[in-house]
Write a protein that holds these residues in place. Structure first.
Motif, PDB file in Angstrom:
ATOM      1  N   ALA A  20       0.717  -1.256  -0.058  1.00  0.00           N
ATOM      2  CA  ALA A  20      -0.123  -0.211   0.040  1.00  0.00           C
ATOM      3  C   ALA A  20       0.716   1.286  -0.068  1.00  0.00           C
ATOM      4  CB  ALA A  20      -0.963  -0.024   1.066  1.00  0.00           C
ATOM      5  N   LEU A  21       1.986   1.072   0.478  1.00  0.00           N
ATOM      6  CA  LEU A  21       3.038   2.165   0.779  1.00  0.00           C
ATOM      7  C   LEU A  21       3.817   2.542  -0.633  1.00  0.00           C
ATOM      8  CD1 LEU A  21       4.365   1.830   4.100  1.00  0.00           C
ATOM      9  CD2 LEU A  21       2.983   3.614   3.478  1.00  0.00           C
ATOM     10  N   GLY A  22       3.589   1.401  -1.359  1.00  0.00           N
ATOM     11  CA  GLY A  22       4.165   1.472  -2.801  1.00  0.00           C
ATOM     12  C   GLY A  22       5.716   1.167  -2.575  1.00  0.00           C
ATOM     13  N   LEU A  23       6.223   0.249  -1.331  1.00  0.00           N
ATOM     14  CA  LEU A  23       7.400  -0.162  -1.132  1.00  0.00           C
ATOM     15  C   LEU A  23       7.758  -1.540  -1.302  1.00  0.00           C
ATOM     16  CD1 LEU A  23       7.825   1.791   2.124  1.00  0.00           C
ATOM     17  CD2 LEU A  23       8.775   2.448  -0.128  1.00  0.00           C
ATOM     18  N   PRO A  24       8.959  -1.774  -2.054  1.00  0.00           N
ATOM     19  CA  PRO A  24       9.062  -3.307  -2.180  1.00  0.00           C
ATOM     20  C   PRO A  24       9.381  -3.869  -1.179  1.00  0.00           C
ATOM     21  CG  PRO A  24      10.752  -2.108  -3.209  1.00  0.00           C
ATOM     22  CD  PRO A  24       9.657  -0.914  -2.751  1.00  0.00           C
ATOM     23  N   VAL A  25       9.138  -5.314  -1.172  1.00  0.00           N
ATOM     24  CA  VAL A  25       9.274  -6.228   0.127  1.00  0.00           C
ATOM     25  C   VAL A  25       9.723  -7.393  -0.193  1.00  0.00           C
ATOM     26  CG1 VAL A  25       6.478  -6.634   0.218  1.00  0.00           C
ATOM     27  CG2 VAL A  25       8.242  -7.030   2.283  1.00  0.00           C
ATOM     28  N   PRO A  26      10.860  -7.783  -0.033  1.00  0.00           N
ATOM     29  CA  PRO A  26      11.497  -9.014  -0.163  1.00  0.00           C
ATOM     30  C   PRO A  26      10.935 -10.075   0.922  1.00  0.00           C
ATOM     31  CG  PRO A  26      13.308  -7.562  -0.235  1.00  0.00           C
ATOM     32  CD  PRO A  26      12.048  -6.908   0.334  1.00  0.00           C
ATOM     33  N   SER A  27       9.989 -10.872   0.931  1.00  0.00           N
ATOM     34  CA  SER A  27       9.342 -11.797   1.769  1.00  0.00           C
ATOM     35  C   SER A  27      10.349 -12.491   2.805  1.00  0.00           C
ATOM     36  CB  SER A  27       8.431 -12.588   1.439  1.00  0.00           C
ATOM     37  OG  SER A  27       9.208 -13.442   0.245  1.00  0.00           O
ATOM     38  N   GLU A  28      11.574 -12.765   2.276  1.00  0.00           N
ATOM     39  CA  GLU A  28      12.320 -13.512   2.979  1.00  0.00           C
ATOM     40  C   GLU A  28      13.042 -12.711   4.150  1.00  0.00           C
ATOM     41  OE1 GLU A  28      13.691 -13.057  -0.447  1.00  0.00           O
ATOM     42  OE2 GLU A  28      12.132 -14.589  -0.926  1.00  0.00           O
ATOM     43  N   LEU A  29      12.928 -11.591   4.087  1.00  0.00           N
ATOM     44  CA  LEU A  29      13.606 -10.617   5.110  1.00  0.00           C
ATOM     45  C   LEU A  29      12.585 -10.391   6.137  1.00  0.00           C
ATOM     46  CD1 LEU A  29      15.566  -8.240   2.938  1.00  0.00           C
ATOM     47  CD2 LEU A  29      16.599 -10.139   4.301  1.00  0.00           C
TER      48      LEU A  29
END
Length: 147
Positions: A20-29
């Motif tokens: 929603a913030l438009g920020l990428p999120v590597p799920s492993e981290l």
């Protein structure tokens, strides 16, 4: 945790808030509360050293284990780290069925030793980082230094 918590809720809410913030999120981290807080702590420590005008590229170079964040290279580190910590706070609150306020975020920062002036200032100037799933105004990018 309260009875309303279901396994996987934290990651679901964290990812939802970051998206929603438009920020990428590597799920492993950020796959669990503990993993997310540990990686946020690494980012906060690097941000303390690098200062509020650092880019994520600089933050990734200054740490180990966060290489998957290279996709965020052009972002301002304080904005991205604020988004991560805000999303942890939102996901924790939503996982437990609780609401979220700026004061909750400041308490969260203090409880998990993530409190810095940079993050407090970021939350105050960008309260949308704590608002949960909503569309944001244009992203804040740091100027990338090409050399």
């Amino acid at each position: 945790m309260r009875a309303c918590y279901k396994s996987g809720d934290f990651q679901k809410y964290f990812k939802e808030n970051m998206n929603a913030l438009g920020l990428p999120v590597p799920s492993e981290l950020f796959s669990s509360f503990n993993t997310a807080v540990a990686n946020a702590a690494l980012m906060v420590e690097a941000l303390k050293t690098l200062g509020p005008n650092a880019t994520m590229a600089e933050l990734v170079r200054a740490t180990s284990g966060l290489e998957k964040l290279k996709v965020t290279a052009a972002l301002g580190a304080s904005y991205y780290v604020g988004g991560v910590v805000g999303s942890i706070s939102v996901a924790t609150g939503r996982s437990l069925g609780c609401g979220q306020r700026l004061s909750d975020a400041f308490l969260f920062l203090s409880q998990y030793n993530l409190d810095t002036k940079v993050l407090r200032d970021t939350f105050i100037s960008s309260p949308e980082l704590l608002s949960g799933p909503k569309r944001l105004p244009p992203m804040m990018y740091s100027k990338v230094k090409l050399s």
